[in-house]
Design an enzyme around this catalytic site. Structure first.
Site, PDB file in Angstrom:
ATOM      1  N   TYR A 171     -10.600  18.972  21.305  1.00 59.08           N
ATOM      2  CA  TYR A 171     -10.483  20.410  21.558  1.00 59.08           C
ATOM      3  C   TYR A 171      -9.903  21.124  20.333  1.00 59.08           C
ATOM      4  CZ  TYR A 171      -8.744  24.859  23.237  1.00 59.08           C
ATOM      5  OH  TYR A 171      -8.478  26.205  23.349  1.00 59.08           O
ATOM      6  N   ARG A 218       3.972  25.635  21.840  1.00 54.05           N
ATOM      7  CA  ARG A 218       4.836  26.820  21.964  1.00 54.05           C
ATOM      8  C   ARG A 218       4.420  27.721  23.126  1.00 54.05           C
ATOM      9  NH1 ARG A 218       3.339  30.822  17.571  1.00 54.05           N
ATOM     10  NH2 ARG A 218       1.633  30.973  19.077  1.00 54.05           N
ATOM     11  N   ARG A 228      -4.050  28.458  32.522  1.00 56.94           N
ATOM     12  CA  ARG A 228      -4.774  27.685  31.511  1.00 56.94           C
ATOM     13  C   ARG A 228      -3.946  26.462  31.162  1.00 56.94           C
ATOM     14  NH1 ARG A 228      -6.052  32.269  27.044  1.00 56.94           N
ATOM     15  NH2 ARG A 228      -3.777  32.265  27.072  1.00 56.94           N
ATOM     16  N   PHE A 288      -1.931  30.849   0.795  1.00 59.36           N
ATOM     17  CA  PHE A 288      -2.718  31.010   2.023  1.00 59.36           C
ATOM     18  C   PHE A 288      -2.568  29.789   2.928  1.00 59.36           C
ATOM     19  CE2 PHE A 288      -6.616  30.168   4.373  1.00 59.36           C
ATOM     20  CZ  PHE A 288      -6.871  31.379   5.002  1.00 59.36           C
TER      21      PHE A 288
END
Length: 409
Positions: A171, A218, A228, A288
């Site tokens: 997933y 978290r 969910r 980044f």
């Protein structure tokens, strides 16, 4: 208010003060929109509207890579919005996800029936797809390929539960690992990074999994309240009968044991993060990549063994986030940060925690990768330093006010 939250952390107060006075411009410069096409300006507007974490660092990238990553993000944001929208019937959603990549070549395609908070990227997808078609071919190939794979993957995981750790990894691969792989391929396509960065999909995937697992861990309470479930049953079933049971106060001990187990699993990606980052050469690409990773390990350190995860939102302080952002600008500093938070977790591993041996092992592994910490001592206690900084800030603002008043007089 943010200064007060960081009052006991002088490094954070200094970072907030420096950032407030423009010291963060070398890391995240302001984006110039006046030279862009109208549709490009819209895209950056949508980027800032839909991204809490990545908008600023995307806009700090150099050259044409900046626009490629911006469009990549918006395309995947649109795809993810379809997946998140619970008002779209499952059968229709699966078809939309599997065929979404085809919309990149359709100037007219849009979707106006979404109820999701980020629906603007679907309603004005023609602006996004137009900017996609204006990109160089080597960027378009990556974006289309990742969009195709992610759409297929999302449609697959929608139809089954996250039961095993293998399911969890799969997933996370589809929703975040593929993002890491796509970004890495864009970095290499831009010639700013070596080809190996884009070719080593295992490390790129691990970068994405570390961030996604942190978010899932978290966000337990938010996801639970919205019915969910992303925590793998293979893990939580060791500690409770139902995942929702962890919200009850009487189950707090077992809930925290499960939390620590999953955090340990996420930390096992840190050695890959270090190896991946050791290959990055361009400064803006480094920033980044590094900023989300250090935010993630700081978040995991805050969540570890913390029952507050099951009662509210656990977040790092803004001052802490700004300090990390301004610190994580080279490989040495990155390793110091990862080392620091791994050590912090290592100090609070409970003796009776079922996953303690594994947690000790991964913490020791991260620490063994090298400690180049700057040693020294403080002449003043942290509180005194913070108070001094706060006074300096107040005096600075007061002086500016006097100058403005004198100018008016």
């Amino acid at each position: 208010m943010e200064f007060l939250k960081s009052i006991g952390h002088p490094d954070e107060v200094m970072a907030l003060l420096k950032f407030k006075l423009g010291g963060g411009q070398h890391i995240i410069p302001k984006q110039k929109l006046d030279t862009m096409t109208p549709t490009a300006r819209k895209c950056y507007l949508y980027l800032n509207q839909t991204s809490r974490s990545f908008a600023a660092v995307i806009q700090a990238l150099e050259g044409d890579l900046r626009h490629a990553v911006c469009i990549f993000y918006l395309v995947l944001r649109a795809l993810d919005t379809v997946e998140d929208d619970m008002t779209i019937p499952l059968e229709e959603k699966i078809g939309m996800l599997q065929n979404f990549y085809k919309n990149l070549e359709d100037p007219q395609w849009m979707y106006t029936e979404s109820k999701d908070k980020d629906r603007i990227v679907l309603e004005d997808f023609p602006s996004i797809s137009l900017e996609y078609r204006r990109l160089d071919e080597h960027y378009r190939e990556v974006i289309s390929d990742i969009c195709h794979k992610m759409g297929d993957g999302m449609s697959e995981v929608l139809q089954r539960e996250v039961i095993t750790l293998k399911d969890w990894n799969l997933y996370c691969h589809y929703v975040a690992g593929l993002v890491g792989i796509g970004l890495s391929r864009l970095f290499s396509a831009s010639k700013m990074e070596d080809a190996i960065v884009g070719k080593d999909t295992q490390l790129a995937n691990s970068m994405g999994l570390f961030l996604q697992k942190t978010n899932i861990i978290r966000d337990y309470l938010e996801d639970s309240l919205e019915k969910r479930e992303f925590w793998p049953r293979e893990v939580w079933s060791k500690y409770g009968k139902k995942l929702t049971d962890f919200r009850a106060a009487e189950n707090r001990t077992s809930a925290v044991h499960c939390l620590n187990d999953l955090i340990t699993n996420a930390l096992e990606h840190v050695p890959d993060v270090i190896k991946y980052m050791s290959r990055i050469r361009n400064q803006t690409v480094f920033n980044f990549c590094a900023i989300p990773q250090v935010m993630a390990i700081a978040t995991l350190a805050k969540c570890y063994n913390n029952p507050a995860v099951f009662t509210g939102v656990v977040k790092i302080r803004k001052g802490q986030a700004v300090s990390l952002m301004m610190e994580a600008t080279c490989f040495l500093s990155l390793r110091q940060i990862l080392h620091r938070y791994a050590k912090q977790i290592g100090k609070v591993i409970p003796l009776g925690d079922p996953s303690a041996p594994r947690t000790h092992k991964i913490v020791d592994t991260v620490l063994s990768l090298g400690e180049e910490a700057i040693t020294g001592y403080n002449l003043f206690p942290p509180l005194y330093v913070s108070v001094a900084i706060m006074l300096a800030l107040i005096i600075y603002n007061y002086w500016n006010t006097l100058v403005l008043l004198s100018d008016k007089l």
